[in-house]
Design a protein around this motif. Structure first.
Motif, PDB file in Angstrom:
ATOM      1  N   UNK A   4      42.645   5.371  -6.841  1.00 53.45           N
ATOM      2  CA  UNK A   4      42.552   5.173  -5.395  1.00 53.45           C
ATOM      3  C   UNK A   4      41.353   4.331  -4.992  1.00 53.45           C
ATOM      4  N   UNK A   5      40.343   4.284  -5.815  1.00 54.27           N
ATOM      5  CA  UNK A   5      39.194   3.438  -5.537  1.00 54.27           C
ATOM      6  C   UNK A   5      39.206   2.288  -6.526  1.00 54.27           C
ATOM      7  N   UNK A   6      39.407   1.094  -6.019  1.00 55.19           N
ATOM      8  CA  UNK A   6      39.462  -0.064  -6.899  1.00 55.19           C
ATOM      9  C   UNK A   6      38.071  -0.375  -7.415  1.00 55.19           C
ATOM     10  N   UNK A   7      38.011  -0.817  -8.659  1.00 57.72           N
ATOM     11  CA  UNK A   7      36.727  -1.199  -9.229  1.00 57.72           C
ATOM     12  C   UNK A   7      36.221  -2.441  -8.518  1.00 57.72           C
ATOM     13  N   UNK A   8      34.954  -2.451  -8.269  1.00 53.56           N
ATOM     14  CA  UNK A   8      34.318  -3.603  -7.656  1.00 53.56           C
ATOM     15  C   UNK A   8      32.899  -3.661  -8.186  1.00 53.56           C
ATOM     16  N   UNK A   9      32.222  -4.778  -7.947  1.00 59.15           N
ATOM     17  CA  UNK A   9      30.846  -4.880  -8.450  1.00 59.15           C
ATOM     18  C   UNK A   9      29.996  -3.727  -7.934  1.00 59.15           C
ATOM     19  N   UNK A  10      29.252  -3.144  -8.829  1.00 59.33           N
ATOM     20  CA  UNK A  10      28.361  -2.046  -8.458  1.00 59.33           C
ATOM     21  C   UNK A  10      28.987  -0.678  -8.562  1.00 59.33           C
ATOM     22  N   UNK A  11      30.305  -0.591  -8.793  1.00 58.29           N
ATOM     23  CA  UNK A  11      30.970   0.705  -8.914  1.00 58.29           C
ATOM     24  C   UNK A  11      31.000   1.087 -10.388  1.00 58.29           C
ATOM     25  N   UNK A  12      30.485   2.262 -10.694  1.00 60.79           N
ATOM     26  CA  UNK A  12      30.450   2.750 -12.077  1.00 60.79           C
ATOM     27  C   UNK A  12      30.910   4.202 -12.120  1.00 60.79           C
ATOM     28  N   UNK A  13      31.438   4.582 -13.260  1.00 58.85           N
ATOM     29  CA  UNK A  13      31.822   5.965 -13.512  1.00 58.85           C
ATOM     30  C   UNK A  13      30.866   6.547 -14.537  1.00 58.85           C
ATOM     31  N   UNK A  14      30.352   7.732 -14.250  1.00 59.81           N
ATOM     32  CA  UNK A  14      29.494   8.414 -15.216  1.00 59.81           C
ATOM     33  C   UNK A  14      29.942   9.867 -15.342  1.00 59.81           C
ATOM     34  N   UNK A  15      29.674  10.439 -16.508  1.00 61.10           N
ATOM     35  CA  UNK A  15      29.946  11.858 -16.728  1.00 61.10           C
ATOM     36  C   UNK A  15      28.619  12.561 -16.971  1.00 61.10           C
ATOM     37  N   UNK A  16      28.436  13.671 -16.279  1.00 67.43           N
ATOM     38  CA  UNK A  16      27.248  14.500 -16.471  1.00 67.43           C
ATOM     39  C   UNK A  16      27.675  15.880 -16.928  1.00 67.43           C
ATOM     40  N   UNK A  17      26.889  16.463 -17.799  1.00 65.17           N
ATOM     41  CA  UNK A  17      27.130  17.836 -18.257  1.00 65.17           C
ATOM     42  C   UNK A  17      26.160  18.734 -17.496  1.00 65.17           C
ATOM     43  N   UNK A  18      26.709  19.703 -16.810  1.00 68.08           N
ATOM     44  CA  UNK A  18      25.892  20.619 -16.015  1.00 68.08           C
ATOM     45  C   UNK A  18      24.919  21.363 -16.919  1.00 68.08           C
ATOM     46  N   UNK A  19      23.648  21.359 -16.540  1.00 70.18           N
ATOM     47  CA  UNK A  19      22.621  22.054 -17.308  1.00 70.18           C
ATOM     48  C   UNK A  19      22.326  23.414 -16.715  1.00 70.18           C
ATOM     49  N   UNK A  20      21.286  24.100 -17.232  1.00 72.87           N
ATOM     50  CA  UNK A  20      20.924  25.425 -16.729  1.00 72.87           C
ATOM     51  C   UNK A  20      20.594  25.423 -15.235  1.00 72.87           C
ATOM     52  N   UNK A  21      20.067  24.308 -14.752  1.00 72.16           N
ATOM     53  CA  UNK A  21      19.706  24.212 -13.332  1.00 72.16           C
ATOM     54  C   UNK A  21      20.718  23.378 -12.562  1.00 72.16           C
TER      55      UNK A  21
END
Length: 144
Positions: A4-21
């Motif tokens: 639904x969101x087309x890629x464009x300059x400046x758009x990035x996908x990242x994955x984060x793993x939830x930590x203790x906090x």
């Protein structure tokens, strides 16, 4: 993520793993708490030291969060986005619009932008110097 969101300059996908906090950052924005005028978006306001986001290093203050685990954040309240983060699970995928770097006028654009803290200190130093000069002038002024 969904398409639904087309890629464009400046758009990035990242994955984060939830930590203790948690994920280790704060957000601002939403339809009920606009952070940027005429923009209901959600923005990263603070990266917590030693949190999951800081350790990963890709998420930066000022980045706009476009989606969480494929859920687009357009036209949501701040509280609704907070709830999405709370229920996002241990592995969280974010689609971001990276904060654009500010450029100075000129051919190279390589001059550093003055920081607001530096500008504040410069203004305070100038004010202090003016106050000292005024004090010296008044003290040394002779009465006629």
């Amino acid at each position: 993520m969904n398409g639904s969101l087309h890629s464009s300059p400046g758009v990035v996908d990242i994955k984060l793993k939830r930590g203790p906090a948690g994920l280790g950052f704060n957000i601002v924005g939403g339809v009920d708490q606009q952070f940027v005028v005429n923009d209901n978006g959600i923005y990263v306001s603070k990266i917590k030291e030693d949190g999951a986001a800081a350790l990963d290093g890709r998420l930066q203050e000022g980045d706009k969060i476009l989606a969480i685990n494929g859920v687009v954040l357009e036209d949501l309240t701040h509280r609704a986005v907070v709830e999405l983060f709370r229920t996002a699970g241990e592995d969280v995928e974010l689609r971001l619009l990276k904060k654009l770097p500010r450029h100075m006028n000129g051919p190279s654009g390589s001059q550093p932008e003055p920081s607001s803290a530096g500008s504040l200190w410069a203004a305070l130093a100038l004010l202090g110097a003016a106050t000292a000069l005024a004090f010296i002038y008044v003290k040394n002024r002779r009465q006629f």
